[in-house]
Motif scaffolding. Structure first.
Motif, PDB file in Angstrom:
ATOM      1  N   SER A   1       0.867  -1.185   0.000  1.00 38.82           N
ATOM      2  CA  SER A   1       0.000   0.000   0.000  1.00 38.82           C
ATOM      3  C   SER A   1       0.898   1.228   0.000  1.00 38.82           C
ATOM      4  O   SER A   1       2.118   1.121   0.131  1.00 38.82           O
ATOM      5  CB  SER A   1      -0.895   0.008   1.243  1.00 38.82           C
ATOM      6  N   ARG A   2       0.308   2.391  -0.121  1.00 42.14           N
ATOM      7  CA  ARG A   2       1.116   3.622  -0.107  1.00 42.14           C
ATOM      8  C   ARG A   2       1.751   3.859   1.258  1.00 42.14           C
ATOM      9  O   ARG A   2       2.745   4.566   1.363  1.00 42.14           O
ATOM     10  CB  ARG A   2       0.267   4.814  -0.522  1.00 42.14           C
ATOM     11  N   ARG A   3       1.187   3.281   2.303  1.00 37.80           N
ATOM     12  CA  ARG A   3       1.775   3.425   3.645  1.00 37.80           C
ATOM     13  C   ARG A   3       3.112   2.686   3.738  1.00 37.80           C
ATOM     14  O   ARG A   3       3.911   2.962   4.617  1.00 37.80           O
ATOM     15  CB  ARG A   3       0.819   2.888   4.707  1.00 37.80           C
ATOM     16  N   ASP A   4       3.344   1.736   2.819  1.00 33.53           N
ATOM     17  CA  ASP A   4       4.608   1.001   2.819  1.00 33.53           C
ATOM     18  C   ASP A   4       5.765   1.842   2.288  1.00 33.53           C
ATOM     19  O   ASP A   4       6.920   1.465   2.434  1.00 33.53           O
ATOM     20  CB  ASP A   4       4.482  -0.266   1.953  1.00 33.53           C
ATOM     21  N   LEU A   5       5.475   2.975   1.657  1.00 33.55           N
ATOM     22  CA  LEU A   5       6.490   3.847   1.075  1.00 33.55           C
ATOM     23  C   LEU A   5       7.037   4.768   2.167  1.00 33.55           C
ATOM     24  O   LEU A   5       6.552   5.876   2.368  1.00 33.55           O
ATOM     25  CB  LEU A   5       5.879   4.653  -0.074  1.00 33.55           C
TER      26      LEU A   5
END
Length: 139
Positions: free
Chosen positions: A78-82
């Motif tokens: 997900s974008r939270r992993d970035l």
């Protein structure tokens, strides 16, 4: 335990064989790809293109599947992993890849072809993995 790990082993062997067949265990070939203004070697672009095609098919198939074959659920990013840690690690990976001409997969596969030079790379890679664990308190 062996039957559960067999697909993982077979996937790794297939991956290593593909890297070897594609010439990705040759640091000169990788450096040739990164040399955009010199004697550019497009081989790695075809390897990457093949990977992108396989992944594009997988992204299309995944929503139609109830669950993965060898796991209980899908582990999708997900974008939270970035995170800054991921971005920094990616930059460090790219620098190391450009300098050594190897990354972890081809480096391990190269142990079969050129054990001495690949062993130096793999030892440095393992030392880096140990150091990050040590500095983050996960050792």
């Amino acid at each position: 335990m062996i039957s559960r790990n067999l697909p993982i082993l077979l996937s790794g062997v297939l991956f290593g064989a593909g890297l070897t067949l594609g010439g990705m265990t040759d640091p000169a070939r990788v450096r040739g790809f990164l040399n955009l203004f010199g004697d550019w070697d497009p081989t790695l672009a075809f390897v990457m293109g093949g990977a992108v095609i396989v992944m594009a098919i997988a992204w299309q198939l995944q929503p139609k599947l109830a669950r993965p074959i060898f796991a209980d659920t899908f582990a999708l990013p997900s974008r939270r992993d970035l995170t800054p840690r991921l971005i920094g690690g990616s930059a460090l990976f790219g620098i190391g890849w450009g300098v050594a001409g190897l990354c972890p997969g081809p480096g391990i596969a190269a142990l079969v072809i050129e054990p001495i030079s690949a062993a130096i790379f793999v030892a440095a890679m393992l030392a880096g993995m140990f150091l990050i664990r040590l500095t983050e308190g996960n050792a």
